[in-house]
Motif scaffolding. Structure first.
Motif, mmCIF file in Angstrom:
data_model
loop_
_atom_site.group_PDB
_atom_site.id
_atom_site.type_symbol
_atom_site.label_atom_id
_atom_site.label_comp_id
_atom_site.label_asym_id
_atom_site.label_seq_id
_atom_site.Cartn_x
_atom_site.Cartn_y
_atom_site.Cartn_z
ATOM 1 N N THR A 178 -58.982 -15.311 -178.358
ATOM 2 C CA THR A 178 -58.784 -16.746 -178.571
ATOM 3 C C THR A 178 -59.861 -17.590 -177.901
ATOM 4 O O THR A 178 -59.931 -18.805 -178.122
ATOM 5 C CB THR A 178 -57.417 -17.178 -178.010
ATOM 6 N N GLY A 179 -60.683 -16.957 -177.048
ATOM 7 C CA GLY A 179 -61.706 -17.709 -176.326
ATOM 8 C C GLY A 179 -61.209 -18.314 -175.035
ATOM 9 O O GLY A 179 -61.981 -18.955 -174.303
ATOM 10 N N ALA A 180 -59.922 -18.117 -174.722
ATOM 11 C CA ALA A 180 -59.384 -18.686 -173.492
ATOM 12 C C ALA A 180 -60.059 -18.108 -172.251
ATOM 13 O O ALA A 180 -60.092 -18.756 -171.199
ATOM 14 C CB ALA A 180 -57.870 -18.438 -173.425
ATOM 15 N N ILE A 181 -60.641 -16.925 -172.375
ATOM 16 C CA ILE A 181 -61.300 -16.267 -171.246
ATOM 17 C C ILE A 181 -62.485 -17.081 -170.736
ATOM 18 O O ILE A 181 -62.939 -16.907 -169.589
ATOM 19 C CB ILE A 181 -61.757 -14.840 -171.655
ATOM 20 N N ALA A 182 -63.006 -17.986 -171.556
ATOM 21 C CA ALA A 182 -64.153 -18.803 -171.153
ATOM 22 C C ALA A 182 -63.773 -19.850 -170.110
ATOM 23 O O ALA A 182 -64.646 -20.384 -169.414
ATOM 24 C CB ALA A 182 -64.762 -19.491 -172.377
ATOM 25 N N ASP A 183 -62.487 -20.144 -169.997
ATOM 26 C CA ASP A 183 -62.026 -21.123 -169.012
ATOM 27 C C ASP A 183 -62.136 -20.496 -167.622
ATOM 28 O O ASP A 183 -61.465 -19.501 -167.338
ATOM 29 C CB ASP A 183 -60.581 -21.505 -169.307
ATOM 30 N N PRO A 184 -62.959 -21.032 -166.717
ATOM 31 C CA PRO A 184 -63.150 -20.392 -165.409
ATOM 32 C C PRO A 184 -61.869 -20.327 -164.575
ATOM 33 O O PRO A 184 -61.680 -19.391 -163.800
ATOM 34 C CB PRO A 184 -64.223 -21.262 -164.738
ATOM 35 N N VAL A 185 -60.989 -21.307 -164.726
ATOM 36 C CA VAL A 185 -59.738 -21.292 -163.970
ATOM 37 C C VAL A 185 -58.841 -20.145 -164.455
ATOM 38 O O VAL A 185 -58.278 -19.393 -163.651
ATOM 39 C CB VAL A 185 -59.005 -22.639 -164.092
ATOM 40 N N LEU A 186 -58.727 -20.001 -165.788
ATOM 41 C CA LEU A 186 -57.932 -18.899 -166.329
ATOM 42 C C LEU A 186 -58.550 -17.553 -165.959
ATOM 43 O O LEU A 186 -57.825 -16.597 -165.628
ATOM 44 C CB LEU A 186 -57.818 -19.019 -167.848
ATOM 45 N N ARG A 187 -59.859 -17.479 -166.013
ATOM 46 C CA ARG A 187 -60.532 -16.222 -165.683
ATOM 47 C C ARG A 187 -60.249 -15.827 -164.224
ATOM 48 O O ARG A 187 -59.990 -14.671 -163.915
ATOM 49 C CB ARG A 187 -62.023 -16.357 -165.936
ATOM 50 N N GLU A 188 -60.264 -16.808 -163.349
ATOM 51 C CA GLU A 188 -59.969 -16.534 -161.941
ATOM 52 C C GLU A 188 -58.524 -16.069 -161.771
ATOM 53 O O GLU A 188 -58.237 -15.157 -160.976
ATOM 54 C CB GLU A 188 -60.230 -17.790 -161.109
ATOM 55 N N ARG A 189 -57.596 -16.670 -162.526
ATOM 56 C CA ARG A 189 -56.194 -16.256 -162.435
ATOM 57 C C ARG A 189 -56.009 -14.834 -162.945
ATOM 58 O O ARG A 189 -55.199 -14.071 -162.402
ATOM 59 C CB ARG A 189 -55.315 -17.233 -163.220
ATOM 60 N N ILE A 190 -56.719 -14.464 -163.998
ATOM 61 C CA ILE A 190 -56.633 -13.109 -164.528
ATOM 62 C C ILE A 190 -57.147 -12.092 -163.510
ATOM 63 O O ILE A 190 -56.525 -11.052 -163.267
ATOM 64 C CB ILE A 190 -57.410 -12.993 -165.857
#
Length: 385
Positions: free
Chosen positions: A270-282
């Protein structure tokens, strides 16, 4: 190849031959009614092959497997996508309790049927006014000749609607003046299919109803179906909870890893991985799960320790609840607006909704922290009278 690796291959081969596409991934928390007849049949095949009671002593119908082999089995079971079993309350809770604390007659009566998945069990602990605080149960039992007569109500009773038996914590003696509230409780084995028992489903946020209310209106069980001495049920009940949180938690964490991997794949698509905040949470979720697994393995391999089960419960329940929240963040507006027929979105919605209960059932976070505070850290006990 060493013996444990040969065992791993044996487990893997059996699962590969028996887990069909129709069974893969079905059932589990929030989905306990899913494909239930098929899962029951699969669990009985598992039992016939000798896989259901690995930790039980050979003399009682098990394999006497080492902790390492128990972990191997649960790892491979989770990795194979095999369906959620329907026998876990019997095989991991009641069975070990009877082996440790039951009479020889009780063992002969119940263990073979549990091992063969011929009789299914549910847990009669929580009540409307006594959830995690089990010392406050008000369900009562009195002797009438050669039988116990039971009156009261239990709640959040998983799978009571399909269970043949229930282990019930009931008050059989009054609380002694100035004594501990848990004194006078007894651990009774009660047949579910009798006129004195009514089971009512509780509809959950997920739309399913695997939890139930259970009403006992002069329900009966035989006098000798008390585990341990009458009035000493607290010790038995605590032993059961200790058995519940064993090697199977490692397999549970393999399932968590699969969920996290699938969520990462969704975020990439979905491209959500590009969000740095979401990436940090993952990344944080991955690190926390790795620490949880290492801590669990270390705890299981070491000597029994007060509070270990509570620590593990606190860690995994919080982690899984966080995964549900992370899934909603990855989905974004689709988490609320997607079509009801979207199976992938439904999966993550279900996880999010059911995980709200993770920090409550099986002992709430507050109770688990109190256990750690009092039994591990030695802090002053609360006055609960």
């Amino acid at each position: 190849m060493d013996d444990d690796e040969q065992f791993r291959r044996e487990v893997r081969d059996w699962l590969a031959a028996n887990v069909t596409d129709q069974l893969r991934g079905v059932g589990g928390p929030g989905r306990e009614n899913e494909a239930y007849p098929q899962r029951l049949a699969f669990t009985r095949r598992l039992a016939a092959a000798g896989w259901t009671c690995l930790a039980w002593p050979v003399a009682h119908g098990g394999r006497g497997a080492s902790l390492a082999r128990q972990v191997i089995f649960h790892e491979e079971y989770a990795r194979s996508g095999a369906p959620a079993r329907v026998d876990h309350i019997g095989t991991t809770m009641v069975g070990p309790t009877l082996i440790a604390l039951g009479t020889e007659r009780q063992r002969r009566r119940f263990l073979p049927r549990i091992a063969a998945v011929d009789e299914l069990w549910c847990q009669g602990y929580s009540e409307p006014g006594a959830g995690s605080d089990l010392a406050g149960v008000t369900t009562r039992a009195r002797l009438d000749g050669d039988q116990w007569v039971i009156t009261g109500q239990k709640v959040w009773t998983s799978l009571a609607h399909v269970a043949d038996w229930c282990f019930v914590l009931a008050r059989t003696e009054p609380v002694p003046d100035g004594g501990p509230r848990h004194a006078g409780l007894s651990y009774l084995l009660v047949p579910m299919r009798q006129p004195g028992i009514t089971v009512r489903p509780i509809r959950q946020l997920t739309g399913d109803s695997e939890f139930n209310e259970v009403f006992f209106d002069d329900a009966r069980t035989e006098r000798d179906l008390v585990v341990g001495e009458p009035g000493q049920g607290w010790r038995v009940a605590m032993a059961t909870l200790g058995f519940e949180r064993g090697a199977a938690t490692v397999g549970q964490q393999i399932g968590f890893q699969r969920d996290l991997d699938d969520l990462v794949a969704l975020a990439r698509r979905t491209g959500a991985i590009a969000d740095p905040v979401l990436r940090e949470r993952i990344v944080r979720a991955w690190v926390e799960l790795s620490v949880l697994r290492a801590h669990t393995l270390r705890a299981l391999a070491g000597p029994p320790s007060a509070g270990t089960a509570s620590e593990i419960k606190l860690l995994w329940s919080r982690w899984r609840q966080g995964l549900g929240e992370l899934a909603m963040a990855v989905l974004g507006s689709a988490g609320a607006a997607a079509d009801p027929g979207d199976e992938e979105v439904q999966r993550w919605r279900r996880l999010f909704l059911f995980s709200r209960a993770d920090t409550i059932y099986g002992g709430s976070d507050e109770i688990q922290r109190t256990i750690v505070a009092e039994r591990v850290l030695g802090l002053p006990r609360q006055d609960r009278r």
